[in-house]
Design an enzyme around this catalytic site. Structure first.
Site, mmCIF file in Angstrom:
data_model
loop_
_atom_site.group_PDB
_atom_site.id
_atom_site.type_symbol
_atom_site.label_atom_id
_atom_site.label_comp_id
_atom_site.label_asym_id
_atom_site.label_seq_id
_atom_site.Cartn_x
_atom_site.Cartn_y
_atom_site.Cartn_z
ATOM 1 N N TYR A 105 0.860 -1.191 0.000
ATOM 2 C CA TYR A 105 0.000 0.000 0.000
ATOM 3 C C TYR A 105 0.893 1.237 0.000
ATOM 4 O O TYR A 105 1.583 1.520 0.974
ATOM 5 C CB TYR A 105 -0.926 0.020 1.220
ATOM 6 C CG TYR A 105 -1.909 -1.131 1.323
ATOM 7 C CD1 TYR A 105 -2.295 -1.873 0.204
ATOM 8 C CD2 TYR A 105 -2.477 -1.464 2.545
ATOM 9 C CE1 TYR A 105 -3.210 -2.916 0.318
ATOM 10 C CE2 TYR A 105 -3.394 -2.500 2.668
ATOM 11 C CZ TYR A 105 -3.750 -3.228 1.544
ATOM 12 O OH TYR A 105 -4.652 -4.264 1.667
ATOM 13 N N HIS B 244 0.044 -11.951 0.925
ATOM 14 C CA HIS B 244 -0.948 -11.188 0.160
ATOM 15 C C HIS B 244 -1.475 -12.020 -1.020
ATOM 16 O O HIS B 244 -2.671 -12.078 -1.252
ATOM 17 C CB HIS B 244 -0.292 -9.889 -0.334
ATOM 18 C CG HIS B 244 -1.214 -8.719 -0.366
ATOM 19 N ND1 HIS B 244 -0.794 -7.428 -0.253
ATOM 20 C CD2 HIS B 244 -2.559 -8.639 -0.514
ATOM 21 C CE1 HIS B 244 -1.832 -6.612 -0.321
ATOM 22 N NE2 HIS B 244 -2.913 -7.331 -0.486
ATOM 23 N N PRO C 47 -15.602 -4.444 3.913
ATOM 24 C CA PRO C 47 -16.912 -4.751 4.498
ATOM 25 C C PRO C 47 -17.950 -3.680 4.215
ATOM 26 O O PRO C 47 -19.150 -3.921 4.411
ATOM 27 C CB PRO C 47 -16.601 -4.825 6.000
ATOM 28 C CG PRO C 47 -15.439 -3.907 6.183
ATOM 29 C CD PRO C 47 -14.611 -4.053 4.931
ATOM 30 N N LEU C 48 -17.506 -2.511 3.728
ATOM 31 C CA LEU C 48 -18.451 -1.437 3.393
ATOM 32 C C LEU C 48 -18.634 -1.319 1.876
ATOM 33 O O LEU C 48 -19.101 -0.284 1.386
ATOM 34 C CB LEU C 48 -17.958 -0.106 3.982
ATOM 35 C CG LEU C 48 -17.932 -0.076 5.520
ATOM 36 C CD1 LEU C 48 -17.231 1.175 6.025
ATOM 37 C CD2 LEU C 48 -19.348 -0.164 6.087
ATOM 38 N N GLY C 49 -18.263 -2.373 1.153
ATOM 39 C CA GLY C 49 -18.441 -2.331 -0.301
ATOM 40 C C GLY C 49 -17.745 -1.115 -0.904
ATOM 41 O O GLY C 49 -18.345 -0.384 -1.708
HETATM 42 N N1 NAP Z 1 -6.461 -8.561 0.955
HETATM 43 C C1 NAP Z 1 -6.825 -7.826 -0.073
HETATM 44 O O1 NAP Z 1 -6.603 -8.169 -1.224
HETATM 45 C C2 NAP Z 1 -7.556 -6.546 0.227
HETATM 46 C C3 NAP Z 1 -8.129 -5.837 -0.825
HETATM 47 C C4 NAP Z 1 -8.772 -4.655 -0.507
HETATM 48 C C5 NAP Z 1 -8.839 -4.228 0.811
HETATM 49 N N2 NAP Z 1 -8.266 -4.942 1.817
HETATM 50 C C6 NAP Z 1 -8.315 -4.510 3.228
HETATM 51 O O2 NAP Z 1 -9.647 -4.212 3.587
HETATM 52 C C7 NAP Z 1 -9.714 -2.893 4.141
HETATM 53 C C8 NAP Z 1 -11.051 -2.297 3.820
HETATM 54 O O3 NAP Z 1 -11.282 -2.233 2.422
HETATM 55 P P1 NAP Z 1 -11.556 -0.856 1.700
HETATM 56 O O4 NAP Z 1 -11.051 0.254 2.534
HETATM 57 O O5 NAP Z 1 -11.042 -0.951 0.315
HETATM 58 O O6 NAP Z 1 -13.154 -0.827 1.566
HETATM 59 P P2 NAP Z 1 -14.340 -0.565 2.604
HETATM 60 O O7 NAP Z 1 -13.877 -0.731 3.993
HETATM 61 O O8 NAP Z 1 -15.461 -1.392 2.119
HETATM 62 O O9 NAP Z 1 -14.714 0.961 2.318
HETATM 63 C C9 NAP Z 1 -13.814 2.009 2.532
HETATM 64 C C10 NAP Z 1 -14.417 3.306 2.028
HETATM 65 O O10 NAP Z 1 -15.571 3.618 2.791
HETATM 66 C C11 NAP Z 1 -15.481 4.931 3.307
HETATM 67 N N3 NAP Z 1 -16.054 4.885 4.668
HETATM 68 C C12 NAP Z 1 -15.567 4.176 5.717
HETATM 69 N N4 NAP Z 1 -16.385 4.308 6.778
HETATM 70 C C13 NAP Z 1 -17.391 5.126 6.398
HETATM 71 C C14 NAP Z 1 -18.536 5.620 7.053
HETATM 72 N N5 NAP Z 1 -18.822 5.271 8.314
HETATM 73 N N6 NAP Z 1 -19.367 6.433 6.363
HETATM 74 C C15 NAP Z 1 -19.094 6.779 5.089
HETATM 75 N N7 NAP Z 1 -18.026 6.317 4.395
HETATM 76 C C16 NAP Z 1 -17.179 5.513 5.049
HETATM 77 C C17 NAP Z 1 -14.021 5.280 3.311
HETATM 78 O O11 NAP Z 1 -13.913 6.667 3.154
HETATM 79 P P3 NAP Z 1 -12.587 7.495 3.517
HETATM 80 O O12 NAP Z 1 -11.467 6.733 2.942
HETATM 81 O O13 NAP Z 1 -12.843 8.781 2.847
HETATM 82 O O14 NAP Z 1 -12.481 7.614 4.973
HETATM 83 C C18 NAP Z 1 -13.491 4.489 2.146
HETATM 84 O O15 NAP Z 1 -13.640 5.244 0.956
HETATM 85 C C19 NAP Z 1 -8.536 -2.174 3.508
HETATM 86 O O16 NAP Z 1 -8.130 -1.044 4.253
HETATM 87 C C20 NAP Z 1 -7.501 -3.260 3.518
HETATM 88 O O17 NAP Z 1 -6.929 -3.318 4.802
HETATM 89 C C21 NAP Z 1 -7.635 -6.097 1.526
#
Ligand code: NAP
Length: 330
Positions: free
Chosen positions: A58, A124, A219-221
């Site tokens: 990252y 990863h 988890p938040l799509g």
């Molecule tokens: N292993 C893998 O291949 C892989 C791939 C992808 C992700 N991941 C892991 O999973 C974690 C989560 O995935 P992700 O961050 O891509 O997706 P996510 O958790 O589904 O969504 C993150 C997005 O939601 C927004 N958000 C978070 N909380 C919110 C709330 N309460 N209200 C409104 N908007 C909100 C964030 O905004 P802001 O950023 O503007 O705060 C960000 O844009 C990553 O950080 C990473 O650690 C792993």
């Protein structure tokens, strides 16, 4: 915050974690801000979050540097989870699972994170050129050396190409069965959310039966399941959602019933849409820890509060009855 246990090593963490990726990677660079991200990590820790998820790729590297900076003086409050095995090149991301590389990658992560031990070290992606047992064996030696407390594997996404007829995580489960012979797997990280429930079919039961924890990624799509994004709002070219099939104006509009269903439950419970989306993930088993990504303090605190939102059978039935999400990678 409620505590949950991560797998074989029996390490306790808060039920909701913090995904640190958006602070440095994946989403539009114009929205990133180092100092605010440091405050976000602190706010999450203050709210009871323990598990911080990052990866050397990252940034690359800058996310670990940021997390290391944020944890100065607060390392003991966090459960630090990072990843190795993917290298960011000019044009492509490539896997490297060679043992010598894994050893060097771990030392470099320890330096960037300013710590002498990583709580959960995850592979990863497996390197197709290296038997996964060899990579895993090198990672196990890091546990013996005291540099790492436990090991995890990141699943290849539910939407990756697969053999026809095979379940979406069949390849991951084959890898897990191989590496379990070498050293216990403490956690698997895989996408899991209301609009991406595929891991419930095979992967979660496999983990539950073997005492393996699950880190629910995205988890938040990618923000859609918070109800704060508007169909057609557009994304900057460096934001992963600019190329994601569920984030075209058409699909964002088509999937509004999913958000509307979560919102109905949120209003009944006095919670936010994001908290209901996370509470659903938490209900999928006591071995599941969602790692919602956030770079704003407000979101991190709100997401931590999801641990107090307990969905009942009626809520779960309503979510199960929502239309399947539209927009696929195929
Ligand atoms: N292993 C893998 O291949 C892989 C791939 C992808 C992700 N991941 C892991 O999973 C974690 C989560 O995935 P992700 O961050 O891509 O997706 P996510 O958790 O589904 O969504 C993150 C997005 O939601 C927004 N958000 C978070 N909380 C919110 C709330 N309460 N209200 C409104 N908007 C909100 C964030 O905004 P802001 O950023 O503007 O705060 C960000 O844009 C990553 O950080 C990473 O650690 C792993």
């Amino acid at each position: 915050m409620e505590r949950r246990t991560i797998g074989a090593a029996g390490l306790a963490v808060g039920a909701v974690g913090l995904g640190c990726m958006p602070m440095s990677w994946g989403y539009s660079a114009s929205q990133r801000h180092g100092d605010r991200s440091v405050r976000t990590v602190h706010a999450a820790l203050d709210a009871g979050v323990r598990l911080l998820d990052t990866a050397d790729m990252y940034g690359p590297f800058t996310n670990e540097l940021l997390v290391g900076r944020a944890l100065k003086g607060r390392r003991s409050e966090a459960f630090l989870s990072t990843k190795c095995g993917l290298l960011v090149g000019d044009q492509h991301i490539v896997a490297n699972g060679r043992p010598g590389y894994v050893r060097r990658a771990c030392d470099a992560s320890l330096r960037r994170l300013q710590t002498d031990v990583i709580d959960l070290y995850q592979l990863h992606r497996a390197d197709p050129e290296v038997p996964v047992e060899e990579t895993w064996g090198a990672m196990a030696e890091l546990v013996t050396a005291g540099k790492v407390r436990s090991l995890g594997l990141c699943a290849v996404g539910a939407h990756a190409p697969r053999r026809s007829g095979a379940g979406p995580f069949a390849g991951t489960i084959r890898q897990l069965e191989r590496i379990q012979q070498v050293f216990p797997v403490s956690a698997v990280q895989a996408e899991l959310s209301v609009w991406a429930p595929e891991a419930l079919e095979e992967l979660l039961p496999w983990c539950a039966a073997r005492g393996v924890g699950v880190l629910a990624a995205m988890p938040l799509g990618n923000g859609y399941l918070t109800g704060t994004l508007k169909p057609g709002q557009g994304f900057e070219p460096d934001d992963l959602r600019a190329r994601h099939p569920r984030f075209t104006a058409e699909m964002m509009a088509a999937n509004q019933p999913v958000v509307a269903g979560l919102r109905r439950i949120a209003e009944r419970r006095g919670a936010s849409v994001a908290q209901v989306a996370l509470a659903w993930v938490l209900r999928q088993g006591p071995h599941v820890v969602p790692v919602p990504g956030a770079k704003r303090e407000r979101w991190a605190v709100e997401n931590a509060g999801a641990a107090d939102v307990v969905l009942d059978d009626r809520d779960l039935a309503e979510i199960a009855g929502l239309p399947p999400a539209r927009g696929s990678w195929d």
